[in-house]
Design a protein around this motif. Sequence first.
Motif, PDB file in Angstrom:
ATOM      1  N   GLU A 198      38.970  30.425  34.564  1.00  0.00           N
ATOM      2  CA  GLU A 198      39.447  29.891  35.834  1.00  0.00           C
ATOM      3  C   GLU A 198      40.802  30.507  36.122  1.00  0.00           C
ATOM      4  O   GLU A 198      41.625  30.669  35.230  1.00  0.00           O
ATOM      5  CB  GLU A 198      39.620  28.365  35.765  1.00  0.00           C
ATOM      6  CG  GLU A 198      38.330  27.609  35.721  1.00  0.00           C
ATOM      7  CD  GLU A 198      38.544  26.102  35.646  1.00  0.00           C
ATOM      8  OE1 GLU A 198      39.709  25.649  35.538  1.00  0.00           O
ATOM      9  OE2 GLU A 198      37.536  25.382  35.687  1.00  0.00           O
ATOM     10  N   THR A 199      41.019  30.819  37.402  1.00  0.00           N
ATOM     11  CA  THR A 199      42.339  31.244  37.848  1.00  0.00           C
ATOM     12  C   THR A 199      42.948  30.091  38.620  1.00  0.00           C
ATOM     13  O   THR A 199      42.241  29.293  39.243  1.00  0.00           O
ATOM     14  CB  THR A 199      42.259  32.493  38.742  1.00  0.00           C
ATOM     15  OG1 THR A 199      41.522  32.178  39.926  1.00  0.00           O
ATOM     16  CG2 THR A 199      41.581  33.646  38.028  1.00  0.00           C
TER      17      THR A 199
ATOM     18  N   LYS B  63      39.815  30.760  47.319  1.00  0.00           N
ATOM     19  CA  LYS B  63      39.780  29.513  46.550  1.00  0.00           C
ATOM     20  C   LYS B  63      38.382  28.921  46.597  1.00  0.00           C
ATOM     21  O   LYS B  63      37.761  28.844  47.655  1.00  0.00           O
ATOM     22  CB  LYS B  63      40.789  28.521  47.119  1.00  0.00           C
ATOM     23  CG  LYS B  63      40.852  27.228  46.330  1.00  0.00           C
ATOM     24  CD  LYS B  63      41.955  26.321  46.834  1.00  0.00           C
ATOM     25  CE  LYS B  63      42.015  25.078  45.967  1.00  0.00           C
ATOM     26  NZ  LYS B  63      43.136  24.217  46.326  1.00  0.00           N
ATOM     27  N   GLY B  64      37.882  28.514  45.414  1.00  0.00           N
ATOM     28  CA  GLY B  64      36.568  27.892  45.323  1.00  0.00           C
ATOM     29  C   GLY B  64      35.430  28.856  45.040  1.00  0.00           C
ATOM     30  O   GLY B  64      34.331  28.427  44.718  1.00  0.00           O
TER      31      GLY B  64
ATOM     32  N   GLN C 170      32.071  34.820  34.034  1.00  0.00           N
ATOM     33  CA  GLN C 170      32.211  34.119  35.310  1.00  0.00           C
ATOM     34  C   GLN C 170      33.666  33.730  35.485  1.00  0.00           C
ATOM     35  O   GLN C 170      34.275  33.162  34.579  1.00  0.00           O
ATOM     36  CB  GLN C 170      31.361  32.854  35.348  1.00  0.00           C
ATOM     37  CG  GLN C 170      29.904  33.118  35.627  1.00  0.00           C
ATOM     38  CD  GLN C 170      29.158  31.818  35.898  1.00  0.00           C
ATOM     39  OE1 GLN C 170      29.436  30.794  35.293  1.00  0.00           O
ATOM     40  NE2 GLN C 170      28.210  31.871  36.796  1.00  0.00           N
ATOM     41  N   VAL C 171      34.206  34.030  36.670  1.00  0.00           N
ATOM     42  CA  VAL C 171      35.590  33.685  36.972  1.00  0.00           C
ATOM     43  C   VAL C 171      35.595  32.848  38.245  1.00  0.00           C
ATOM     44  O   VAL C 171      35.114  33.289  39.285  1.00  0.00           O
ATOM     45  CB  VAL C 171      36.464  34.942  37.169  1.00  0.00           C
ATOM     46  CG1 VAL C 171      37.916  34.548  37.407  1.00  0.00           C
ATOM     47  CG2 VAL C 171      36.346  35.879  35.970  1.00  0.00           C
ATOM     48  N   THR C 172      36.116  31.614  38.138  1.00  0.00           N
ATOM     49  CA  THR C 172      36.222  30.723  39.290  1.00  0.00           C
ATOM     50  C   THR C 172      37.666  30.731  39.757  1.00  0.00           C
ATOM     51  O   THR C 172      38.584  30.483  38.973  1.00  0.00           O
ATOM     52  CB  THR C 172      35.785  29.293  38.931  1.00  0.00           C
ATOM     53  OG1 THR C 172      34.428  29.348  38.476  1.00  0.00           O
ATOM     54  CG2 THR C 172      35.865  28.372  40.139  1.00  0.00           C
ATOM     55  N   GLN C 173      37.857  31.029  41.035  1.00  0.00           N
ATOM     56  CA  GLN C 173      39.190  31.133  41.618  1.00  0.00           C
ATOM     57  C   GLN C 173      39.591  29.757  42.137  1.00  0.00           C
ATOM     58  O   GLN C 173      39.035  29.273  43.111  1.00  0.00           O
ATOM     59  CB  GLN C 173      39.156  32.168  42.747  1.00  0.00           C
ATOM     60  CG  GLN C 173      40.438  32.918  43.000  1.00  0.00           C
ATOM     61  CD  GLN C 173      41.551  32.082  43.555  1.00  0.00           C
ATOM     62  OE1 GLN C 173      42.131  31.282  42.856  1.00  0.00           O
ATOM     63  NE2 GLN C 173      41.858  32.275  44.809  1.00  0.00           N
ATOM     64  N   LYS C 174      40.547  29.105  41.475  1.00  0.00           N
ATOM     65  CA  LYS C 174      40.971  27.760  41.870  1.00  0.00           C
ATOM     66  C   LYS C 174      42.377  27.731  42.460  1.00  0.00           C
ATOM     67  O   LYS C 174      42.868  26.682  42.832  1.00  0.00           O
ATOM     68  CB  LYS C 174      40.888  26.801  40.675  1.00  0.00           C
ATOM     69  CG  LYS C 174      39.449  26.574  40.235  1.00  0.00           C
ATOM     70  CD  LYS C 174      39.323  25.396  39.315  1.00  0.00           C
ATOM     71  CE  LYS C 174      37.865  25.030  39.126  1.00  0.00           C
ATOM     72  NZ  LYS C 174      37.709  23.856  38.273  1.00  0.00           N
TER      73      LYS C 174
ATOM     74  N   THR D  22      47.722  32.056  37.153  1.00  0.00           N
ATOM     75  CA  THR D  22      47.330  31.834  35.761  1.00  0.00           C
ATOM     76  C   THR D  22      45.859  32.162  35.591  1.00  0.00           C
ATOM     77  O   THR D  22      45.080  32.086  36.534  1.00  0.00           O
ATOM     78  CB  THR D  22      47.574  30.371  35.328  1.00  0.00           C
ATOM     79  OG1 THR D  22      46.780  29.515  36.145  1.00  0.00           O
ATOM     80  CG2 THR D  22      49.035  29.983  35.455  1.00  0.00           C
ATOM     81  N   VAL D  23      45.491  32.511  34.369  1.00  0.00           N
ATOM     82  CA  VAL D  23      44.095  32.715  33.986  1.00  0.00           C
ATOM     83  C   VAL D  23      43.895  31.961  32.685  1.00  0.00           C
ATOM     84  O   VAL D  23      44.686  32.119  31.750  1.00  0.00           O
ATOM     85  CB  VAL D  23      43.752  34.198  33.740  1.00  0.00           C
ATOM     86  CG1 VAL D  23      42.299  34.364  33.320  1.00  0.00           C
ATOM     87  CG2 VAL D  23      44.027  35.042  34.968  1.00  0.00           C
TER      88      VAL D  23
END
Length: 91
Positions: free
Chosen positions: A77-78, A35-36, A8-12, A86-87
């Motif tokens: 998270e990115t 985002k989100g 799972q990757v959450t784009q922040k 960043t990751v």
Amino acid sequence: MAAKVTVQVTQKGNYTAAICVTDNLGGTCQSDVRKGQTKTFTVTPAKGTPVNVRVVPDGGGSAEKSVVSDKTKLKFETAGSKAKPTVKQVS
């Protein structure tokens, strides 16, 4: 024997980006991640080989994180800026 790993990757970050998750044999990308949003990927890395997560903001730089793990679920998270994304692994 390769085991399935759910990533799972959450784009922040405050940008729209393509997110790619790969193993030693290949993987998939999803574009226009805002985002989100959280995207889920499944990869099948061979034992001892990494799972790679890459974020590529539209019109920006890129960042990648490689993790060797025996877990069946990984979370990332990115963040950062469009020019310097960043990751990071969060679990």
